[in-house]
Design an enzyme around this catalytic site. Structure first.
Site, mmCIF file in Angstrom:
data_model
loop_
_atom_site.group_PDB
_atom_site.id
_atom_site.type_symbol
_atom_site.label_atom_id
_atom_site.label_comp_id
_atom_site.label_asym_id
_atom_site.label_seq_id
_atom_site.Cartn_x
_atom_site.Cartn_y
_atom_site.Cartn_z
ATOM 1 N N CYS A 177 0.840 -1.198 0.000
ATOM 2 C CA CYS A 177 0.000 0.000 0.000
ATOM 3 C C CYS A 177 0.873 1.245 0.000
ATOM 4 O O CYS A 177 2.076 1.179 0.153
ATOM 5 C CB CYS A 177 -0.864 -0.006 1.249
ATOM 6 S SG CYS A 177 -1.796 -1.516 1.427
ATOM 7 N N ARG A 210 1.159 1.791 -6.501
ATOM 8 C CA ARG A 210 1.436 0.750 -5.494
ATOM 9 C C ARG A 210 0.175 0.014 -5.083
ATOM 10 O O ARG A 210 0.220 -1.058 -4.493
ATOM 11 C CB ARG A 210 2.061 1.361 -4.238
ATOM 12 C CG ARG A 210 3.453 1.891 -4.399
ATOM 13 C CD ARG A 210 3.887 2.631 -3.133
ATOM 14 N NE ARG A 210 3.993 1.732 -2.002
ATOM 15 C CZ ARG A 210 5.125 1.139 -1.644
ATOM 16 N NH1 ARG A 210 6.203 1.333 -2.366
ATOM 17 N NH2 ARG A 210 5.182 0.342 -0.604
ATOM 18 N N TRP A 254 -3.767 -1.666 -1.310
ATOM 19 C CA TRP A 254 -3.638 -2.846 -2.171
ATOM 20 C C TRP A 254 -4.095 -3.986 -1.287
ATOM 21 O O TRP A 254 -3.354 -4.471 -0.436
ATOM 22 C CB TRP A 254 -2.192 -3.025 -2.624
ATOM 23 C CG TRP A 254 -1.978 -4.291 -3.373
ATOM 24 C CD1 TRP A 254 -1.470 -5.470 -2.908
ATOM 25 C CD2 TRP A 254 -2.299 -4.538 -4.735
ATOM 26 N NE1 TRP A 254 -1.460 -6.421 -3.886
ATOM 27 C CE2 TRP A 254 -1.960 -5.887 -5.021
ATOM 28 C CE3 TRP A 254 -2.841 -3.766 -5.747
ATOM 29 C CZ2 TRP A 254 -2.156 -6.458 -6.280
ATOM 30 C CZ3 TRP A 254 -3.019 -4.343 -6.999
ATOM 31 C CH2 TRP A 254 -2.687 -5.666 -7.255
ATOM 32 N N ASN A 311 0.967 -0.287 6.072
ATOM 33 C CA ASN A 311 1.414 -1.026 4.885
ATOM 34 C C ASN A 311 2.096 -2.269 5.405
ATOM 35 O O ASN A 311 3.039 -2.188 6.184
ATOM 36 C CB ASN A 311 2.401 -0.175 4.062
ATOM 37 C CG ASN A 311 2.986 -0.962 2.898
ATOM 38 O OD1 ASN A 311 2.325 -1.859 2.373
ATOM 39 N ND2 ASN A 311 4.209 -0.647 2.523
ATOM 40 N N GLY A 312 1.617 -3.462 5.016
ATOM 41 C CA GLY A 312 2.231 -4.713 5.469
ATOM 42 C C GLY A 312 1.162 -5.762 5.740
ATOM 43 O O GLY A 312 0.008 -5.601 5.347
ATOM 44 N N GLU A 316 7.579 -20.112 -21.187
ATOM 45 C CA GLU A 316 7.510 -18.785 -20.558
ATOM 46 C C GLU A 316 8.623 -17.882 -21.064
ATOM 47 O O GLU A 316 8.411 -16.706 -21.364
ATOM 48 C CB GLU A 316 7.558 -18.926 -19.036
ATOM 49 C CG GLU A 316 7.610 -17.630 -18.251
ATOM 50 C CD GLU A 316 6.430 -16.690 -18.497
ATOM 51 O OE1 GLU A 316 5.428 -17.111 -19.105
ATOM 52 O OE2 GLU A 316 6.545 -15.515 -18.097
ATOM 53 N N LYS A 327 7.983 -14.286 -22.929
ATOM 54 C CA LYS A 327 8.595 -13.030 -22.461
ATOM 55 C C LYS A 327 9.283 -12.322 -23.620
ATOM 56 O O LYS A 327 9.137 -11.136 -23.839
ATOM 57 C CB LYS A 327 9.598 -13.308 -21.340
ATOM 58 C CG LYS A 327 8.994 -13.655 -20.008
ATOM 59 C CD LYS A 327 8.396 -12.512 -19.280
ATOM 60 C CE LYS A 327 6.946 -12.281 -19.377
ATOM 61 N NZ LYS A 327 5.940 -13.254 -19.211
ATOM 62 N N GLU A 355 6.792 -10.986 -26.375
ATOM 63 C CA GLU A 355 5.846 -9.909 -26.057
ATOM 64 C C GLU A 355 6.531 -8.574 -25.786
ATOM 65 O O GLU A 355 5.888 -7.538 -25.877
ATOM 66 C CB GLU A 355 4.925 -10.285 -24.910
ATOM 67 C CG GLU A 355 5.561 -10.497 -23.567
ATOM 68 C CD GLU A 355 4.512 -10.794 -22.497
ATOM 69 O OE1 GLU A 355 3.402 -10.261 -22.552
ATOM 70 O OE2 GLU A 355 4.821 -11.573 -21.596
ATOM 71 N N HIS A 414 10.840 -34.106 -34.026
ATOM 72 C CA HIS A 414 9.598 -34.406 -34.767
ATOM 73 C C HIS A 414 9.198 -33.245 -35.661
ATOM 74 O O HIS A 414 8.015 -32.962 -35.813
ATOM 75 C CB HIS A 414 8.496 -34.763 -33.757
ATOM 76 C CG HIS A 414 8.873 -35.920 -32.887
ATOM 77 N ND1 HIS A 414 8.734 -37.230 -33.272
ATOM 78 C CD2 HIS A 414 9.471 -35.955 -31.678
ATOM 79 C CE1 HIS A 414 9.195 -38.032 -32.324
ATOM 80 N NE2 HIS A 414 9.642 -37.281 -31.338
ATOM 81 N N LYS A 435 -2.406 -5.065 -19.935
ATOM 82 C CA LYS A 435 -2.004 -5.788 -18.720
ATOM 83 C C LYS A 435 -3.048 -6.826 -18.343
ATOM 84 O O LYS A 435 -2.722 -7.899 -17.876
ATOM 85 C CB LYS A 435 -1.797 -4.816 -17.561
ATOM 86 C CG LYS A 435 -1.309 -5.486 -16.275
ATOM 87 C CD LYS A 435 -0.014 -6.249 -16.488
ATOM 88 C CE LYS A 435 0.400 -7.075 -15.293
ATOM 89 N NZ LYS A 435 1.524 -7.987 -15.583
HETATM 90 C C1 AGP Z 1 2.204 -12.413 -19.605
HETATM 91 O O1 AGP Z 1 3.461 -11.752 -19.595
HETATM 92 C C2 AGP Z 1 1.142 -11.641 -20.361
HETATM 93 N N1 AGP Z 1 1.027 -10.328 -19.871
HETATM 94 C C3 AGP Z 1 -0.163 -12.414 -20.486
HETATM 95 O O2 AGP Z 1 0.120 -13.629 -21.122
HETATM 96 C C4 AGP Z 1 -0.883 -12.737 -19.160
HETATM 97 O O3 AGP Z 1 -0.156 -13.703 -18.437
HETATM 98 C C5 AGP Z 1 -2.270 -13.314 -19.492
HETATM 99 O O4 AGP Z 1 -3.004 -12.323 -20.172
HETATM 100 C C6 AGP Z 1 -3.040 -13.767 -18.267
HETATM 101 O O5 AGP Z 1 -3.272 -12.675 -17.421
HETATM 102 P P1 AGP Z 1 -3.829 -12.967 -15.928
HETATM 103 O O6 AGP Z 1 -2.770 -13.764 -15.230
HETATM 104 O O7 AGP Z 1 -4.030 -11.618 -15.334
HETATM 105 O O8 AGP Z 1 -5.090 -13.747 -16.059
#
Ligand code: AGP
Length: 608
Positions: free
Chosen positions: A2, A27, A74, A100-101, A481, A485, A488, A504, A603
């Site tokens: 927070c 935050r 938060w 905060n904590g 993963e 990364k 994206e 394959h 996001k």
């Molecule tokens: C991951 O780096 C991306 N931003 C995206 O794949 C994300 O993980 C996905 O949209 C799922 O989001 P969520 O975990 O908020 O459900």
């Protein structure tokens, strides 16, 4: 995580407090509130939602006071509602406090307070603190605070005011950052210097176990036993924009480096002191239900889906439970088979991903039990699930998920250990596994020592058109993963694959222009992955290996080796993903990409 700001001094408090807290909105921003002492009363105003909602409530109010505290929340304990918003006040409305904590023993303390006649109105852990201060108050605020804090277990950064001592603001710190700003006839308290940097660059950083008493002309710092402590005044070198990122160039880099702390926060308060029991508040009254589960389906998207694959391996290896992992977008439309004892585990950092939300609604319609693993308290997925585990990783601002991913893995591990315990499968191995888990945050910290080398490797391969990521077992989802990364944030095409699958078909892609990242840590399939590396090398592929510390063998076979500490297989992904996060970050920066807000991405994907 927070945001807190406190003020006492020659100027009016409200505008300073509001301007300051707005700089901390990144935050946490699900609710906020302010308290001042004015006309002989504590005025406390709160609002749910962004700080702009609080500003509407404050319009024409709280304009006269020279002392106050403000907070942006938060949520960790209790949904983002008006009654859970800070500041919290005591029974007599004479003390106001922001925190905060996380207070670990708040359940026990809440019961003790209620037995002594205190009326607690919120679901938060924070509220117990202000009532303990009330119970110890005998005319001196700092003494009451010291005594109350001796009952508290957990992390706190606090700012407190008392109606009967309007010339005094008390602050205390243990485990959560708290900074004192020193002005001319005025003092500031904050959890993040960005809130006060426009007023002063002269600050004191409180350390754990320290408490400060501020008036408009004085600052007295002591330890919890009122022993005076002298503190060095430091000058901040950053500008406001840098400060919100704690000096990092991007939120993503800050969040990568936060992971030792966020991993500890995910574990905080979730073990007994002898590591024998995992305590998950969100599951505590669901033991019977969970014991009846004989199959799980994990639904998620993107990075969370990769975490789900790791969860599948954990639950099957350590719990003996059949698990499937489904893309939420596929699950929701294919009329899935849900039996009576099927549990759906929904993983979502934001808790608002449309496909995952739709998937759990479909599962509930078919009678499934839904357990959510989310980072945002009060999010739709968290609210609509039957039970769950919160990450406590703090807001993740960078679009590319990093700290949430590693906290999801920890949460899945905690779930697996919890299920072992309640089903009678726990053995001496479990204490060992918990010990290994507790070592992980400092192991992650040690990997950051490789950052310079990772940056050099990034510079070599930043202009590649394609990069392959290969792994086996627990490291196969890490390969996925790592590729995601890179894709994206740097816009380089990358693909993650099970290492054995290369033969394959995809190995046809390999030539001298194809860098290949192998996650090749010492596990049961290590010798197999060495053969896969040979197959790639034989076709001219350039290999970057993520390997176990001390493995000198692999360094003879590949162009670059990045070493990580060893741990149990189920926890290795938390370590092996770190170099991949940094590799993608550095390549993206070198390519001039907008790392925190990559093109075409959001996001939280709240649309189908
Ligand atoms: C991951 O780096 C991306 N931003 C995206 O794949 C994300 O993980 C996905 O949209 C799922 O989001 P969520 O975990 O908020 O459900």
């Amino acid at each position: 995580m927070c945001g807190i700001v406190g003020y006492i001094g020659k100027n009016k408090a409200k505008s300073i407090l509001v301007a300051g807290i707005k700089k901390l909105e990144y935050r946490g921003y699900d609710s906020s509130g302010l308290a001042v002492i004015e006309d002989g009363v504590i005025l406390c105003k709160k609002a749910v939602g962004r700080i702009s909602e609080l500003e509407k409530v404050l319009d024409g109010n709280c304009d006269e006071s020279n002392i106050g505290i403000i907070h942006t929340r938060w949520a960790t304990h209790g949904a983002p509602t008006y009654k859970n918003a800070h500041p919290h006040v005591d029974c007599a409305n004479k003390i106001a406090l922001v925190h905060n904590g996380i207070i670990e023993n708040y359940n026990y303390l809440k019961t003790k307070l209620q037995k002594n006649g205190h009326i607690l109105k919120s679901e938060t852990d924070t509220e117990v603190i202000v009532h303990f201060i009330e119970s110890y108050y005998e005319g001196n605020l700092e003494d009451a605070v010291r005594n109350a804090l001796k009952e508290i277990e957990g992390a706190y950064g606090l700012a407190i005011i008392h109606l009967d001592e309007p010339e005094k603001l008390v602050a205390a710190r243990h485990g959560s950052p708290l900074i004192i700003g020193i002005g001319n006839e005025e003092y500031f308290v904050t959890s993040d210097v960005s809130a006060i940097i426009e007023y002063t660059k002269n600050v004191v950083y409180l350390d754990d176990g320290e408490l400060v008493v501020l008036t408009k002309d004085s600052m007295k710092t002591t330890d919890i036993d009122s022993l005076p402590i002298s503190k060095r005044i430091e000058e901040i070198q950053w500008d406001v924009n840098q400060v919100q990122k704690s000096g990092y160039e991007h939120f993503m880099l800050k969040e990568i480096y936060e992971q030792p702390q966020t991993l500890r926060d995910t574990m905080l308060g979730r073990f007994t002191t002898d590591n024998s029991v995992v305590r998950l508040g969100g599951l505590q009254d669901k033991c019977e239900l969970l014991r009846s589960i004989n199959r799980s389906v994990i639904v998620a998207c993107g990075t969370s889906w990769h975490a789900g694959l790791i969860g599948e391996y954990m639950l099957e290896e350590l719990m003996g439970m059949p698990v499937e992992v489904e893309y939420a977008s596929e699950f929701r439309y294919r009329d899935p088979i849900i039996e009576k004892n099927t549990m759906i585990i929904a993983i979502s950092q934001s808790g608002e991903t449309a496909d995952t939300l739709a998937a759990i609604r479909e599962a509930k319609r078919k009678g499934a039990v839904v357990l959510a693993i989310c980072n945002v308290v009060g999010s739709s997925i968290a609210r609509e699930s039957d039970c769950g585990i919160f990450l406590h990783a703090g807001p993740e601002i960078g679009v590319a998920s990093t700290k949430a991913f590693t906290s999801q893995i920890v949460s899945l591990f905690l779930l697996t250990m919890h299920l072992r315990q309640i089903s009678g499968k726990a053995t001496d191995l479990d204490k060992e596994l918990v010990k290994k888990l507790k070592e992980v945050p400092s192991q992650v910290q040690s990997i950051f020592n490789n950052d310079k080398k990772i940056k050099e490797i990034s510079r070599i391969y930043k202009d590649s058109s394609n990069i392959l990521y290969l792994g086996r077992g627990y490291n196969y989802p890490v390969a996925l993963e790592g590729a995601l990364k890179l894709k994206e944030i740097s816009y380089i095409h990358a693909e993650g694959y099970p290492a054995a699958e290369m033969k394959h078909g995809p190995i046809a892609l390999v030539d001298k222009n194809m860098p290949v990242v192998f996650i090749a840590t010492k596990d049961a399939t290590y010798s197999k992955i060495l053969s896969n590396i040979e197959e790639i090398r034989a076709r001219g592929g350039k290999v970057i290996a993520i390997a176990s510390e001390g493995d000198s063998e692999i360094s003879k076979m590949v162009e670059h080796v990045l070493y990580i500490p060893e741990t149990v297989d189920a926890l290795t992904p938390i370590l092996s993903v770190i170099p991949l996060q940094l590799l993608s970050y550095h390549m993206a920066v070198m390519r001039g990409c907008d790392v925190d807000k990559p093109r075409n991405l959001a996001k939280s994907v709240t649309v189908e």
